[in-house]
Write a protein that holds these residues in place. Structure first.
Motif, PDB file in Angstrom:
ATOM      1  N   LYS A   1       0.830  -1.212   0.000  1.00  0.00           N
ATOM      2  CA  LYS A   1       0.000   0.000   0.000  1.00  0.00           C
ATOM      3  C   LYS A   1       0.862   1.258   0.000  1.00  0.00           C
ATOM      4  N   PHE A   2       1.980   1.167   0.704  1.00  0.00           N
ATOM      5  CA  PHE A   2       2.926   2.293   0.733  1.00  0.00           C
ATOM      6  C   PHE A   2       3.405   2.616  -0.689  1.00  0.00           C
ATOM      7  N   TYR A   3       3.701   1.573  -1.482  1.00  0.00           N
ATOM      8  CA  TYR A   3       4.148   1.800  -2.859  1.00  0.00           C
ATOM      9  C   TYR A   3       3.056   2.508  -3.664  1.00  0.00           C
ATOM     10  N   LEU A   4       1.824   2.018  -3.496  1.00  0.00           N
ATOM     11  CA  LEU A   4       0.705   2.662  -4.217  1.00  0.00           C
ATOM     12  C   LEU A   4       0.614   4.134  -3.839  1.00  0.00           C
ATOM     13  N   ASP A   5       0.666   4.409  -2.540  1.00  0.00           N
ATOM     14  CA  ASP A   5       0.536   5.792  -2.043  1.00  0.00           C
ATOM     15  C   ASP A   5       1.647   6.701  -2.557  1.00  0.00           C
ATOM     16  N   HIS A   6       2.784   6.115  -2.872  1.00  0.00           N
ATOM     17  CA  HIS A   6       3.919   6.940  -3.304  1.00  0.00           C
ATOM     18  C   HIS A   6       4.247   6.787  -4.788  1.00  0.00           C
ATOM     19  N   GLN A   7       3.265   6.323  -5.551  1.00  0.00           N
ATOM     20  CA  GLN A   7       3.447   6.172  -7.008  1.00  0.00           C
ATOM     21  C   GLN A   7       4.715   5.372  -7.342  1.00  0.00           C
ATOM     22  N   ILE A   8       4.930   4.326  -6.603  1.00  0.00           N
ATOM     23  CA  ILE A   8       6.060   3.438  -6.885  1.00  0.00           C
ATOM     24  C   ILE A   8       5.510   2.204  -7.585  1.00  0.00           C
ATOM     25  N   PRO A   9       5.941   1.960  -8.827  1.00  0.00           N
ATOM     26  CA  PRO A   9       5.357   0.851  -9.588  1.00  0.00           C
ATOM     27  C   PRO A   9       5.624  -0.496  -8.918  1.00  0.00           C
ATOM     28  N   THR A  10       4.567  -1.288  -8.810  1.00  0.00           N
ATOM     29  CA  THR A  10       4.667  -2.606  -8.187  1.00  0.00           C
ATOM     30  C   THR A  10       3.579  -3.487  -8.800  1.00  0.00           C
ATOM     31  N   ALA A  11       3.718  -4.787  -8.676  1.00  0.00           N
ATOM     32  CA  ALA A  11       2.711  -5.697  -9.238  1.00  0.00           C
ATOM     33  C   ALA A  11       1.369  -5.491  -8.527  1.00  0.00           C
TER      34      ALA A  11
ATOM     35  N   THR B   1      10.253  -6.220 -16.471  1.00  0.00           N
ATOM     36  CA  THR B   1       9.216  -6.904 -17.247  1.00  0.00           C
ATOM     37  C   THR B   1       9.668  -7.079 -18.698  1.00  0.00           C
ATOM     38  N   LYS B   2       8.871  -7.818 -19.442  1.00  0.00           N
ATOM     39  CA  LYS B   2       9.175  -8.034 -20.866  1.00  0.00           C
ATOM     40  C   LYS B   2       9.215  -6.706 -21.626  1.00  0.00           C
ATOM     41  N   GLU B   3       8.481  -5.706 -21.115  1.00  0.00           N
ATOM     42  CA  GLU B   3       8.445  -4.382 -21.765  1.00  0.00           C
ATOM     43  C   GLU B   3       9.503  -3.446 -21.188  1.00  0.00           C
ATOM     44  N   ASP B   4      10.418  -3.984 -20.393  1.00  0.00           N
ATOM     45  CA  ASP B   4      11.461  -3.194 -19.735  1.00  0.00           C
ATOM     46  C   ASP B   4      10.931  -2.179 -18.726  1.00  0.00           C
ATOM     47  N   ASP B   5       9.734  -2.445 -18.209  1.00  0.00           N
ATOM     48  CA  ASP B   5       9.295  -1.673 -17.051  1.00  0.00           C
ATOM     49  C   ASP B   5       9.962  -2.265 -15.810  1.00  0.00           C
ATOM     50  N   ILE B   6      10.130  -1.426 -14.807  1.00  0.00           N
ATOM     51  CA  ILE B   6      10.715  -1.896 -13.549  1.00  0.00           C
ATOM     52  C   ILE B   6       9.648  -1.818 -12.461  1.00  0.00           C
ATOM     53  N   LEU B   7       9.387  -2.931 -11.815  1.00  0.00           N
ATOM     54  CA  LEU B   7       8.412  -2.985 -10.719  1.00  0.00           C
ATOM     55  C   LEU B   7       9.131  -3.367  -9.429  1.00  0.00           C
TER      56      LEU B   7
END
Lengths: 386, 386
Positions: B113-123, B260-266
């Motif tokens: 939830k902390f990641y969501l709140d801080h716009q940190i990309p995560t699965a 990820t396959k699209e070179d996104d970083i989570l």
């Protein structure tokens, strides 16, 4: 092959100073059990070993009883009781370096004669049984000035050595068996560390160079690799190897040498243990000298001696105007410089010129490391609390 | 600036395992006094610290009393009593990382939830209060397969994590608050260690890559630098830095990520301490992660995070068919390979898959290091005495 790792095997170390302390980083890394003995109950090795004992390293019974509790015995200081080592060897306890080597090295006269006997180039010398004998030789015109006076025993860190240019210089020297050595007008003072294990595997580290202060006669920087021709370096490494093999040495042997104006290499003296000139290796080498010493005395394969990067070592000695509880002034400043690692030996009290630690500077470019080393030297001060 | 070196200053460490042990190499090097507490009286940190205490890290009074004896308190394991840390902070004892950060990290639901709140990309994920709630959601068709199940608390080294592909996979999982996380078909699993001190200085280490065994789903090699595009590496380091700053973290934060396959970083998850993915740094980095952690929590300048050489780390885990007094078979063989350094944690008893040590391989060429790492992996075995 013995099982040394996380086992009941015990390594004994005579001496618990900074060299022992740095050796213990490696025994901890490999989880080898250690016993340490030192006369100082607050010795730097007191913690990090498995068992610490206070005792006199020159006392036969003390060393014998300590040695009987371990499987392999080594030392980090030359001033230990050799008879006890010999007795322990008879009793089947491996002592490396051996009593025989140590005995030859402990007396500088015996050491110099050993070089002559083994065709190892060294500065010309004469041995005198006492100060009186030396003075007599001078008075009879058999010994001329200048020469280097060295006490045959007990010399350490500049003690027991003096340059004698006139009769008046003799007043300061102690009355002891001594050697008078030819003064070598050398280009460079070099050193090579050699590792040799009981199986006879031998490896040499690259040549290091001692850079002296331009006016004060004091080593300021130990630089690896030495800034010398590769042929000279090769010659120095081969000579160091020859010395180690002549001694049938097991463990590390630090060989200090002179590079003469004609690019001859002369052996000055040796130390049968990890050495100040090898401290750079902790940060700069594939295998640092302390790990290498452990590998050698346990008859493990020797590690690679090549450098990862150029390395320079600066000793941290107590400021001459300070005595008391130590403070490392500007340590945070040097810690912000690139590739700078301070090593603090753990002595609570500083005194003028006391060895309190050292700093290593590593860099891909040795010239860049040299610049940073000078900044380090100009920044940090070992002083006492106000 | 406090005087940390050879002084009365005391650093407390909660936990006395291998991470603490490697931290103590650095406190010894800088001569910083340490107090360590661990439930195991034979913990690897027992020697090398100045004071060792046996005690329960989850017990409020134990942690409080231990903390009151030191000036700065840190930990090498997340499972410690957070209320005691909070109380100690109120009493003026610096605790780094902070109770607030630790609390967010201890619970994976709160962390996500902390990641969501801080716009940190995560699965993507959902939180369920219990196994029953999760099953209900599946039965109602609100949750579809496959997904990754994670217990919100207590997960460690693969425990508390499972891939759920069908209802039958649920049988094995424990009844606990949990998250169901989207399965990311990643190209690479990456990690970045971030150091941040109380003054706000931040540094990131290069990106490391976890190379998995081609068939067994197990990390075989941690490789630094990761063999990825520099743009992707830059993105990963920036994201890791953002995470550390969002937490206002002090000390080390190991940020595990998916490419990820699209070179996104989570961001996958974080550990607020030195981490297995940073062990390579002891031999390969200008400043190793343990020294960096000490620098960070003491508000000293952070050291350079660049590498001297390429580095690869192989974990030494107990062979699955052995239990008992440990023997490191062929350790002398790997010690003869170039740039190979074994680290033995000091556990006397091996068990299947127990983390017993690690081996680092350094080389100027990462491809060459990779070849040697494979030889290491194929040679050494952690077995028990016959």
């Amino acid at each position: 092959m013995l099982n040394y790792f996380s086992s009941d095997f015990k390594l004994g170390i005579l001496g618990g100073g900074q060299l022992g302390k740095m050796m213990l980083y490696e025994t901890r890394k490999l989880d080898i059990q250690t016993h340490v003995i030192d006369p100082n109950p607050e010795a730097p090795c007191r913690i990090s070993c498995n068992y610490f004992e206070q005792g006199d390293l020159m006392d036969y019974e003390t060393v014998l009883n300590f040695g009987r509790k371990v499987d392999v015995l080594t030392f980090e200081i030359e001033g230990v009781n050799v008879d006890a080592l010999r007795k322990l060897k008879e009793e089947g306890i491996k002592t490396y370096p051996s009593a025989e080597t140590l005995e030859k090295i402990q007396n500088k006269g015996v050491q110099k004669k050993f070089y002559l006997d083994h065709q190892i180039p060294t500065a010309g010398f004469e041995i005198f049984g006492s100060k009186e004998e030396l003075i007599k030789a001078i008075e009879e015109g058999k010994r001329t000035f200048p020469f280097v006076w060295k006490s045959t025993t007990g010399g350490y860190d500049g003690k027991g050595v003096a340059v004698i240019k006139a009769k008046s210089d003799l007043e300061e020297i102690q009355d002891a068996e001594c050697i008078a050595e030819e003064m070598i007008p050398f280009k460079n003072e070099l050193a090579v560390i050699v590792a040799r294990n009981p199986s006879g595997e031998v490896k040499t580290y690259p040549v290091v160079e001692m850079e002296f202060h331009p006016t004060a006669n004091q080593v300021e920087y130990v630089i690896c690799p030495a800034r010398i021709d590769s042929e000279v370096a090769e010659k120095a490494r081969n000579l160091a190897k020859k010395v180690s093999e002549a001694f049938k040495h097991v463990g590390l042997l630090a060989v200090e040498m002179f590079q003469t104006k004609e690019d001859d290499i002369l052996v000055n003296e040796v130390a049968p243990r990890p050495h100040n000139s090898g401290h750079y290796s902790i940060e700069a080498s594939y295998t640092n000298q302390f790990e290498q010493h452990i590998r050698a005395i346990l008859d493990l394969p020797l590690g690679k001696t090549e450098s990862k990067l150029g390395g320079i070592m600066v000793n941290l000695v107590g400021d001459e105007n300070h005595e008391g509880e130590v403070v490392y002034e500007n340590i945070e400043k040097i810690m912000s410089m690139k590739g700078v690692t301070p090593h603090i030996y753990g002595k609570k009290i500083t005194r003028p010129f006391r060895k309190m630690g050292h700093v290593t500077i590593v860099n891909r470019e040795i010239s860049e490391a040299r610049k940073i080393a000078e900044e380090v030297k100009n920044s940090i001060k070992v002083i006492s609390k106000k």
